[in-house]
Write an enzyme that holds these catalytic residues in place. Structure first.
Site, PDB file in Angstrom:
ATOM      1  N   MET A  88       0.794  -1.117   0.037  1.00 37.22           N
ATOM      2  CA  MET A  88       0.068  -0.023   0.117  1.00 37.22           C
ATOM      3  C   MET A  88       0.838   1.298   0.043  1.00 37.22           C
ATOM      4  SD  MET A  88      -2.949   1.351   0.021  1.00 37.22           S
ATOM      5  CE  MET A  88      -3.088   3.385   0.105  1.00 37.22           C
ATOM      6  N   GLU A  93       4.783   1.108  -5.799  1.00 45.30           N
ATOM      7  CA  GLU A  93       4.459   1.874  -4.978  1.00 45.30           C
ATOM      8  C   GLU A  93       5.048   3.099  -4.990  1.00 45.30           C
ATOM      9  OE1 GLU A  93       1.771   0.896  -3.263  1.00 45.30           O
ATOM     10  OE2 GLU A  93       1.925  -1.132  -4.344  1.00 45.30           O
TER      11      GLU A  93
HETATM   12 ZN    ZN Z   1      -1.205   0.616  -6.754  1.00 41.31          ZN
END
Ligand code: ZN
Length: 859
Positions: free
Chosen positions: A268, A301
């Site tokens: 994330m 990311e």
């Molecule tokens: Zn992504």
């Protein structure tokens, strides 16, 4: 009753009314070791364009203690249904909310995990899509950006990481207080907090006068396996590449990467504090494909720091653009960054992303890339193969269409123009039109607003001398599944055509032609009058997004010589095409097996080898005639054993074949080999039977009744870690007894005590393709339970169950009928319906493919 849902319309109205300035958030995690709840105090300052208007703020919490708006107390009991109503706003407002929020064990909100190795507690947040409100009251929508200031009280000796650099904690006794600096203006979903006795390794990215501190963290029990050097190396390559291509310096103060337990997604992109699933810290030998996947995730990311975090979609309907861009960026960086260890990343992209996209795009739920996202429930089921993989494929096509230099020039203008703001698709397309001089409206309509995959086929006629008399590329409209949205259209494709000749057993490209394909038939006059090459490959270099079919002569050559392509990308394209034909019933599953058996031995790309292994297993389990299936499995198992024994000692191929054999072993000899490797009485030279491989071997022995509770318990004692506990749960669920199945079912369906990871492991163990009869009674139980699951469990947990326990192994008309009866009577919510309809489509496809395979057996 909105429940935890929020509609796009509500968000639009709220964004028009409010401008949020800043949040001060105090979290008291001092009793985290006990679990339960934690005190959360939010003070938010915001203005309202229409004084006197009403609005609301979002919060998911067991209880609210205090609500004070502009100095006046509001009744805490007004908190209801995940919202706090805010009546009669002033032009400038200050709201204070004191709540008790709950730790979770589902990977959503503030996840709490206890490591069995050291008994310590580890926390991390996961907020996308709407779960920051599980930790603090906030206006949970991406276009209400604000500055966030976190103050955290936690046990002394802990490490606390957030978006801003970690300050020196203050205080004495059992707890300390960390007061972080305010963030820049960011969206709530990319705020983050990671806390616990994590350990860190530090470095810095330096470039001219720029210095960005870098950190890599994991739990102490994984520290010995953390190869921080390799992670930093990829990260720095990404910084170099993206800063140059985006012409915009990294926008945050530092860059931490944290490997955290029981993480649902791959990673994330929290601003400056990226969380990863900690299986990316490899406890045992993995193949290079795993390192490549991890590097891709790191770069993905990192790309989000600009695309997504610095400039953010206004609403979730543009989630696809966010994810597609990052997915494209990871691949192009791997392909081009100086010193990249994976310059063949487009092969992996073709092998994995495209396969995912093609699969998703043929489900009944398929949708245009620009999906209609009316509320949060819509977006939560839309993290799919269209959003990530098809979107990225289409971006790759857009880059071919406008040219890469113009593409990045447009992106540079976009970042400069919209830094710290919110955008819609049109903002990016406008910047690309300016940079490239091309009108993208027709392109955007054809590619982004319609669903499905075109098919491209060559049409070749030869004269009596064997020279090409005519050559055309035929385009077919997508075969949209019944009920799919949108119209089936032909699209403009920028493609390459590769011409290949057989030279000493190798397939060598002798020529490449690049052209625009448009409409149903595109002539290729350049090829007329030429000698017919051995193989004609459409969409060579994989520029476009289309199903590719080979002409009959090329197919014959490829079937005999698939391993003979000297380059990995055309091999991957041919493998993908063969797999696609198998799924579509154009190639019998047993013929796909033959192709794999003849070609996979020469395949050098380990990622492709592992994909083929998975696909063969799936084809055998789902797409073969059940009467022939056992013969096919036996052939595949025998081949896996041969490849294992023949592979170079210590190689990735050797490990991959060991795993492939463990997935399919069935004879006494094969199962004895697994048992012997496990107890050390048998050795395959160079094969390290390490922790993870031991569990893989044991899983098969458990599923076949050759290992029981005693062996599982003994293995868990050797590896009494969180991962070990998950493996043990999976092995127990895999045992071929009615009792084991009943226990597993009850643990998942009738209780909510399992964590997200243990539940996932139990489901994986429960579903065994060799245990169809044992599992048959659970089809009925599934339909009786599924609606209640959806209504009572969190999003992540219910999705695992709905998808994972669907009776996918019961490939029968009865399964389709039971599904249809449930759909007709249960009146499921759209997001639940979608998941079940997708699962049903798998059974329907398998039934068709089995019929094709049966016919092939009769020929
Ligand atoms: Zn992504």
């Amino acid at each position: 009753m909105p429940g935890t849902n929020l509609t796009r319309e509500e968000a639009r109205i709220r964004a028009e009314l409010l401008r949020v300035d800043a949040y001060d958030i105090e979290l008291d995690l001092s009793a985290a070791r006990e679990g339960g709840t934690f005190r959360s105090t939010t003070v938010v300052r915001f203005s309202a364009t229409t004084p006197g208007a009403d609005s609301f703020i979002d919060l998911v919490a067991p209880s609210v203690e205090e609500i004070t708006l502009n100095g006046a107390p509001l009744d805490p009991a007004s908190f209801d249904d995940s919202r706090i109503p805010l009546p009669n706003l002033a032009a400038e407002n200050e709201l204070r909310v004191v709540a008790d929020c709950a730790y979770t064990n589902t990977g959503e909100g503030l996840h709490r995990f206890v490591d069995p190795v050291d008994g310590e507690t580890y926390l991390y947040t996961q907020f996308e899509v709407p779960d920051a409100r599980r930790v603090f009251a906030n206006f949970e929508q991406p276009d209400l950006k604000a500055s966030f200031t976190f103050t955290v009280t936690a046990p002394s000796g802990w490490v606390v990481v957030s978006n801003s650099p970690t300050p020196e904690p203050v205080g004495e006794g059992d707890t300390r207080v960390w007061k972080f600096e305010p963030t820049g203006r960011i969206s709530s979903y990319i705020t983050a907090l990671i806390a616990g006795p994590y350990v860190g390794v530090f470095d810095a990215y330096e470039n001219g006068g720029q210095r960005v501190p870098l950190g890599v963290y994991c739990r102490p029990s994984l520290r010995e396996f953390l190869d921080a050097e390799a992670i930093f190396a990829v990260t720095k390559q990404g910084f170099d590449y993206f800063q140059e291509k985006f012409d915009f310096p990294y926008p945050f103060a530092k860059y931490d990467q944290l490997f955290v337990p029981e993480f649902n997604a791959g990673a994330m992109e929290n601003a400056g504090a990226v969380t990863f699933r900690d299986q990316y810290v490899f406890r045992s030998k993995v193949t290079d494909a795993a390192y490549e996947a991890r590097a891709a995730t790191i770069l993905h990311e990192l790309a989000h720091m600009w695309f997504g975090n610095l400039v953010t979609m206004e609403w979730w309907n543009d989630l696809w653009l966010n994810e597609s861009f990052a997915t494209f960026a990871e691949a192009v960086c791997q392909a081009e960054a100086p010193g990249s260890r994976w310059p063949h990343s487009w092969t992996t992209f073709a092998n994995q992303m495209k396969t995912w996209a093609y699969r998703q795009d043929q489900l009944p739920s398929t949708h245009p890339i620009m999906a209609e996202i009316n509320d949060l429930e819509d977006v939560q089921v839309n993290f799919d193969g269209i959003t990530y993989a098809k979107g990225a494929s289409v971006l790759k096509q857009l880059v071919a269409y406008v040219g890469q230099d113009a593409f990045f020039q447009g992106v540079q203008a976009y970042f400069k123009r919209h830094a710290w703001g919110n955008t819609r698709l049109g903002d990016l397309l406008g910047a690309l039109e300016e940079a490239s001089g091309r009108d993208l409206k027709a392109w955007s309509k054809a590619w982004l607003e319609t669903a499905g995959i075109n098919v491209l086929r060559p049409s070749i006629t030869l004269n009596t001398d064997g020279e090409i008399e005519s050559f055309a590329v035929l385009q077919e409209a997508p075969a949209l599944p019944a009920g799919a949205k949108g119209e089936a259209v032909l699209r403009p494709h920028r493609i390459a055509i590769g011409l290949y000749e057989l030279v000493d057993g190798s397939l060598v490209r002798t020529e490449r032609i690049e052209l625009d394909v448009d409409g149903p038939r595109t002539e290729v006059p350049q090829l007329v009058g030429r000698h017919r090459p051995a193989v004609v490959l459409l969409n060579d270099d994989d520029l476009s997004y289309a199903k590719i079919r080979l002409d009959e002569d090329s197919m014959a050559v490829v079937t005999e010589n698939l391993g003979g392509f000297t380059e990995s990308l055309p091999r991957a394209l041919c493998w993908a095409s063969a797999w696609d034909m198998t799924r579509d019933g154009e190639l019998a599953a047993r013929d796909y097996l033959s192709l794999a058996l003849s070609g996979v031995g020469r395949e050098t790309d380990i990622g492709v080898v592992q994909s083929v292994q998975r696909q063969v297993k799936l084809a055998l389990d789902a797409y073969t005639d059940p009467d022939w299936r056992e013969q096919g499995l036996a052939r595949w198992a025998a081949a896996a054993e041969e490849h294992l024994r023949a592979a170079e000692p210590g190689s990735d191929h050797q490990l991959a074949w060991a795993r492939a054999l463990a997935a399919v072993a069935r004879t006494d000899g094969q199962l004895g080999l697994l048992a012997g490797l496990l107890d050390g009485s048998v050795e395959v030279k160079g094969l390290a039977v390490d922790t993870e491989l031991r569990w893989t071997l044991l899983a098969r022995l458990a599923a076949t009744g050759r290992a029981d509770e005693a062996e599982i318990a003994a293995e868990l004692e050797r590896d009494n870690t969180a991962a070990g506990q998950e493996h043990a749960a999976s092995c127990r669920a895999a045992r071929p007894t009615a009792e084991a199945k009943a226990e597993s079912w009850a643990a998942v369906v009738e209780s909510d005590k399992l964590t997200n990871y243990v539940q996932e492991a139990v489901i994986a163990g429960f579903q065994q393709s060799d245990q169809r009869e044992l599992l048959a009674p659970y089809a009925e139980k599934y339909f009786a339970a599924v609606k209640g699951i959806w209504e009572t469990r969190s999003h992540e947990i219910s999705q695992q169950i709905i998808v994972g326990l669907y009776p996918a192994l019961q490939v029968t008309e009865a399964t389709l009928e039971a599904t249809d009866a449930w759909l007709a009577s249960a009146d499921p919510a759209p997001a639940l319906r979608r998941q079940v309809v997708e699962a049903r489509a798998g059974v329907e496809r398998a039934l068709k493919a089995q019929a094709v395979d049966r016919a092939a057996g009769a020929r």
